[in-house]
Enzyme design. Sequence first.
Site: not given
Ligand code: NAP
Length: 260
Positions: A152, A165
């Site tokens: 991130s 986080y």
């Molecule tokens: P997201 O749509 O909320 O995706 C998160 C994923 O992680 C979901 O599919 C969720 O599945 C899974 N997850 C959460 N808790 C879990 C658990 N206990 N066991 C197994 N799976 C779990 O958000 P995203 O933006 O795509 O995030 C993906 C990654 O990118 C994360 O590591 C986040 O920190 C990182 N990131 C995102 C951004 C951004 O701007 N979006 C920026 C920097 C980094 P469920 O919904 O089924 O729980």
Amino acid sequence: MISKSFSLEGKTALVTGAATGLGRGIAAGLAGAGADVVGAVHRKPANETRADVEAAGRRFFEARGDLGDPSSVPKLLTSALDHAPRIDILINNAGIIRRSDFLDFTVADWDAVMDVNLKSLFLLSQAAVKHMVETAPDEADGSAGKVIHIASLLSYQGGIRVPSYTASKHGVQGLTRLMANELAAKRINVNAIAPGYFATDNTQALQDDPIRSRQILERIPAARWGQPEDLQGATVFLASSASDYVHGTTLAVDGGWMAR
Ligand code: NAP
């Protein structure tokens, strides 16, 4: 031939958090480059991701597990291996965020985020790399495995109201370097991608806040939020033999945010 270096034909990738957001985009990108995908899912099935992967002509399998319970991690890898003889690529994408002022931040919110974002990432990486080392192809066949952590901008910056986080994502960058130091000689590439601000569930609270949303947009040189597809090029590069000499780096895919 350089185009062949980016091909993932014959490879299988395990992608955590594959049902939504960045994980879905990453899975589709890997399939587009030729990989079969095992999608690790938690609460809901990855039907859209399956459709994307199959539309690219590749196979998709689902493995269910709760990464909030680190003791379930070995079972997740075992169920992934029920579908594929070898995991060549591990994408540690699953992650959660909890927002509250530092002074009010609870131990429960600290532990929940650290368990998913760092402890389970460590345990799944350890289990997957053991498997990669045990099943390593001959040296002439190149890399023995690729591990990509989704870090991130808060791997570099402090952020605000997200203490666990920020700590977890700084930890991810450190672990990326440590793993690279120990595993490069075993022909395992460990790198990370630091996405900027992407429009997914993870950032819904920011997108819904008109002031924060405008402030963020004004700081992004590319003048737009990222879309999951924006991560595909970096992921395919780090998953393919094109990056065989790249170890321990965290590649920002952020529309220029870190350059400001
Ligand atoms: P997201 O749509 O909320 O995706 C998160 C994923 O992680 C979901 O599919 C969720 O599945 C899974 N997850 C959460 N808790 C879990 C658990 N206990 N066991 C197994 N799976 C779990 O958000 P995203 O933006 O795509 O995030 C993906 C990654 O990118 C994360 O590591 C986040 O920190 C990182 N990131 C995102 C951004 C951004 O701007 N979006 C920026 C920097 C980094 P469920 O919904 O089924 O729980």
